[in-house]
Motif scaffolding. Structure first.
Motif, PDB file in Angstrom:
ATOM      1  N   TYR A  99     -33.958  12.757  51.276  1.00 25.26           N
ATOM      2  CA  TYR A  99     -33.446  13.155  49.974  1.00 25.26           C
ATOM      3  C   TYR A  99     -33.261  11.935  49.082  1.00 25.26           C
ATOM      4  N   ALA A 100     -32.583  12.131  47.980  1.00 24.38           N
ATOM      5  CA  ALA A 100     -32.278  11.028  47.072  1.00 24.38           C
ATOM      6  C   ALA A 100     -31.073  11.419  46.228  1.00 24.38           C
ATOM      7  N   VAL A 101     -30.286  10.433  45.818  1.00 26.94           N
ATOM      8  CA  VAL A 101     -29.133  10.687  44.949  1.00 26.94           C
ATOM      9  C   VAL A 101     -29.652  11.174  43.598  1.00 26.94           C
ATOM     10  N   TYR A 102     -29.230  12.387  43.189  1.00 33.34           N
ATOM     11  CA  TYR A 102     -29.711  12.906  41.918  1.00 33.34           C
ATOM     12  C   TYR A 102     -28.602  13.142  40.898  1.00 33.34           C
ATOM     13  N   TYR A 103     -27.331  13.046  41.354  1.00 31.73           N
ATOM     14  CA  TYR A 103     -26.213  13.272  40.426  1.00 31.73           C
ATOM     15  C   TYR A 103     -24.991  12.582  40.993  1.00 31.73           C
ATOM     16  N   LYS A 104     -24.211  11.911  40.119  1.00 31.72           N
ATOM     17  CA  LYS A 104     -23.017  11.188  40.554  1.00 31.72           C
ATOM     18  C   LYS A 104     -21.855  11.520  39.629  1.00 31.72           C
ATOM     19  N   THR A 105     -20.675  11.677  40.224  1.00 33.89           N
ATOM     20  CA  THR A 105     -19.472  11.865  39.420  1.00 33.89           C
ATOM     21  C   THR A 105     -18.295  11.231  40.161  1.00 33.89           C
ATOM     22  N   PRO A 106     -17.435  10.466  39.486  1.00 29.26           N
ATOM     23  CA  PRO A 106     -16.361   9.764  40.184  1.00 29.26           C
ATOM     24  C   PRO A 106     -15.257  10.665  40.718  1.00 29.26           C
ATOM     25  N   MET A 107     -15.106  11.868  40.152  1.00 32.21           N
ATOM     26  CA  MET A 107     -14.085  12.784  40.670  1.00 32.21           C
ATOM     27  C   MET A 107     -14.357  14.192  40.162  1.00 32.21           C
ATOM     28  N   GLN A 108     -14.087  15.179  41.005  1.00 29.23           N
ATOM     29  CA  GLN A 108     -14.256  16.565  40.597  1.00 29.23           C
ATOM     30  C   GLN A 108     -13.456  17.480  41.518  1.00 29.23           C
ATOM     31  N   THR A 109     -13.372  18.751  41.123  1.00 28.24           N
ATOM     32  CA  THR A 109     -12.731  19.761  41.951  1.00 28.24           C
ATOM     33  C   THR A 109     -13.786  20.430  42.813  1.00 28.24           C
ATOM     34  N   MET A 110     -13.498  20.571  44.092  1.00 23.74           N
ATOM     35  CA  MET A 110     -14.407  21.208  45.046  1.00 23.74           C
ATOM     36  C   MET A 110     -13.952  22.647  45.243  1.00 23.74           C
ATOM     37  N   SER A 111     -14.802  23.594  44.922  1.00 30.91           N
ATOM     38  CA  SER A 111     -14.434  25.003  45.075  1.00 30.91           C
ATOM     39  C   SER A 111     -15.664  25.809  45.436  1.00 30.91           C
ATOM     40  N   GLY A 112     -15.431  26.924  46.110  1.00 31.26           N
ATOM     41  CA  GLY A 112     -16.533  27.797  46.480  1.00 31.26           C
ATOM     42  C   GLY A 112     -16.087  28.835  47.480  1.00 31.26           C
ATOM     43  N   CYS A 113     -16.965  29.782  47.746  1.00 30.13           N
ATOM     44  CA  CYS A 113     -16.739  30.822  48.743  1.00 30.13           C
ATOM     45  C   CYS A 113     -18.035  31.050  49.506  1.00 30.13           C
ATOM     46  N   MET A 114     -17.936  31.160  50.819  1.00 35.63           N
ATOM     47  CA  MET A 114     -19.117  31.399  51.637  1.00 35.63           C
ATOM     48  C   MET A 114     -18.676  31.861  53.017  1.00 35.63           C
ATOM     49  N   ALA A 115     -19.428  32.810  53.560  1.00 36.16           N
ATOM     50  CA  ALA A 115     -19.188  33.306  54.921  1.00 36.16           C
ATOM     51  C   ALA A 115     -17.730  33.712  55.129  1.00 36.16           C
ATOM     52  N   GLY A 116     -17.137  34.347  54.108  1.00 33.09           N
ATOM     53  CA  GLY A 116     -15.766  34.804  54.220  1.00 33.09           C
ATOM     54  C   GLY A 116     -14.720  33.741  54.003  1.00 33.09           C
ATOM     55  N   GLU A 117     -15.118  32.507  53.663  1.00 36.78           N
ATOM     56  CA  GLU A 117     -14.184  31.412  53.410  1.00 36.78           C
ATOM     57  C   GLU A 117     -14.225  31.025  51.935  1.00 36.78           C
ATOM     58  N   CYS A 118     -13.051  30.719  51.405  1.00 38.35           N
ATOM     59  CA  CYS A 118     -12.961  30.214  50.040  1.00 38.35           C
ATOM     60  C   CYS A 118     -12.126  28.940  50.035  1.00 38.35           C
ATOM     61  N   TRP A 119     -12.428  28.022  49.109  1.00 36.71           N
ATOM     62  CA  TRP A 119     -11.708  26.759  49.023  1.00 36.71           C
ATOM     63  C   TRP A 119     -11.651  26.287  47.585  1.00 36.71           C
ATOM     64  N   ASN A 120     -10.606  25.541  47.282  1.00 31.11           N
ATOM     65  CA  ASN A 120     -10.436  24.945  45.957  1.00 31.11           C
ATOM     66  C   ASN A 120      -9.657  23.641  46.155  1.00 31.11           C
ATOM     67  N   VAL A 121     -10.356  22.534  46.163  1.00 33.77           N
ATOM     68  CA  VAL A 121      -9.761  21.236  46.468  1.00 33.77           C
ATOM     69  C   VAL A 121      -9.933  20.317  45.263  1.00 33.77           C
ATOM     70  N   PRO A 122      -8.839  19.923  44.611  1.00 28.87           N
ATOM     71  CA  PRO A 122      -8.958  19.043  43.448  1.00 28.87           C
ATOM     72  C   PRO A 122      -9.086  17.575  43.861  1.00 28.87           C
ATOM     73  N   HIS A 123      -9.460  16.749  42.884  1.00 27.33           N
ATOM     74  CA  HIS A 123      -9.455  15.280  43.030  1.00 27.33           C
ATOM     75  C   HIS A 123     -10.369  14.792  44.160  1.00 27.33           C
TER      76      HIS A 123
END
Length: 400
Positions: free
Chosen positions: A319-343
């Motif tokens: 692969y290759a690095v195609y996008y960079k960001t110094p900080m963001q919120t991680m959120s999503g839902c998959m396979a019956g799991e959901c998450w929302n992690v800031p910073h």
């Protein structure tokens, strides 16, 4: 020329097809992809073309290309201080492989001879060639700057006579603990910095500690307040990349000795230093749970990682690095799991929603425990080092 262009185009096409195929097979990840496949493809192609052009430019030696006039070993010129760094004694590779600017700063002199030994002064260190160890890891060593400075100014008095819990060194009678211990142990401290020669003391309003080959200074403000708070919540320390820094003992001692630090003209046949001078790549071993970063064939950085657990496995591929960001919120839902992690800090996307990033919510890096939803987790300071070292288009190879 046309054949070379077709080869580059073909390799790029293979890379992009592998990215697209992996994205289709492995949609799971901690993040939603910030760019579509076509947008990511365009970023990688353009970034790698810019990097290749820049490398061509900075790889052109200064002046004559007469082979008889070229330096015998790879030699780099630093216009920031007006001095060269070469591999005649192995100093260039040692500088590159052990922290570069963060650890040592820029060269302040050319190679000189002191007490019958080839040495070179840097802002924060003195490199020494130990000819008796040629061909071994001990060939290049740091000079005993901490010991030499303390011989001049005396060992600072203890702030607290009570011995703190930590790693005690009976050879010197001092203890290593806290942030300084973490920094020392994660950076092969015995070989690079030696044993502590003082306790932690205060100088100019900052906590410092002297070692045989260095002086550590603590900058607590380098760890953002949000992570200072979170480390108490999760029960283990979080370390920022620049929280512990080395003092400029190299410059101080060179000035005390009256060594000439004046710039010198750049030698013909040498390259001007630039981070893109060598081809950079990142390799990740899922089996070992380790990341390795290379400049050409030289290993310049290693760090433990934690990858995706079963059912959310980190995809294997080129692969290759195609996008960079110094900080963001991680959120999503998959396979019956959901998450929302800031910073979530220092995120670098390599395929779809799979990213390299720092973590503060677990400390499982390198343990074999794979807790993520597909991303490649790093310690905070390691994620920042990698973020600052890579550029868009840097290849990332993920293997078992």
């Amino acid at each position: 020329m046309i054949g070379a262009a077709l080869l580059v185009f073909g390799l790029t096409l293979v890379l992009l097809l592998s990215i697209h195929a992996a994205e289709a097979r492995h949609p799971q990840a901690d993040f939603a992809a910030p760019l579509s496949y076509r947008e990511a493809q365009a970023v990688v192609v353009a970034a790698q073309a810019r990097e290749a052009h820049l490398r061509t430019v900075v790889s052109q030696p200064l002046g004559s290309v007469n082979p008889e006039l070229l330096p015998r070993m790879q030699t780099i010129y630093f216009p920031q201080t007006g001095h060269h760094l070469s591999n005649r004694s192995g100093f260039l590779d040692f500088w590159r492989a052990n922290g570069q600017l963060q650890s040592f700063g820029y060269p302040l002199t050319e190679e000189i001879v002191e007490h019958g030994r080839i040495v070179q002064y840097f802002e924060r260190a003195r490199f020494e060639l130990h000819a008796e160890y040629i061909g071994t890891p001990q060939q290049v060593q740091l000079g005993l700057l901490g010991r030499e400075i303390l011989e001049k100014q005396g060992v600072p008095p203890r702030l607290d006579e009570a011995q703190r819990e930590g790693r005690y060194f009976p050879e010197t009678g001092h203890t290593l603990w806290g942030r300084f211990r973490s920094f020392w142990e994660r950076r092969d401290g015995m070989q690079l910095y030696g044993m502590p020669l003082s306790e932690v003391v205060e100088e100019d309003g900052r906590s410092v500690q002297y070692f045989e080959r260095a002086k550590f200074i603590y900058f607590p403000e380098e760890l953002p307040a949000v992570f200072r708070s979170l480390q108490h919540s999760y029960g283990y320390p979080l370390n920022a990349l620049y929280e512990v820094q080395l003092s400029d003992l190299g410059r101080l001692l060179a000035e005390q000795r009256g060594i000439n630090l004046a710039p010198v003209p750049q030698l013909e046949g040498t390259h001007t230093w630039h981070p893109a001078l060598w081809e950079r790549r990142v390799e990740i071993s899922i089996g070992e749970q380790w990341l390795s970063a290379y400049e050409g064939d030289l290993l310049v950085f290693r760090a433990p990682v934690a990858t995706g657990r079963d059912g959310f496995n980190t995809p294997v591929g080129d692969y290759a690095v195609y996008y960079k960001t110094p900080m963001q919120t991680m959120s999503g839902c998959m396979a019956g799991e959901c998450w929302n992690v800031p910073h979530v800090p220092w995120a670098q996307y390599i395929v779809g929603g799979v990213a390299l990033h720092g973590t503060y919510w677990h400390n499982n890096h390198g343990t074999g425990i794979r807790p993520s939803h597909g991303c490649i987790n790093l310690r905070l300071e390691d994620a920042q080092w990698l973020y600052e070292w890579t550029s868009l288009g840097t290849p990332v190879k993920v293997r078992y």
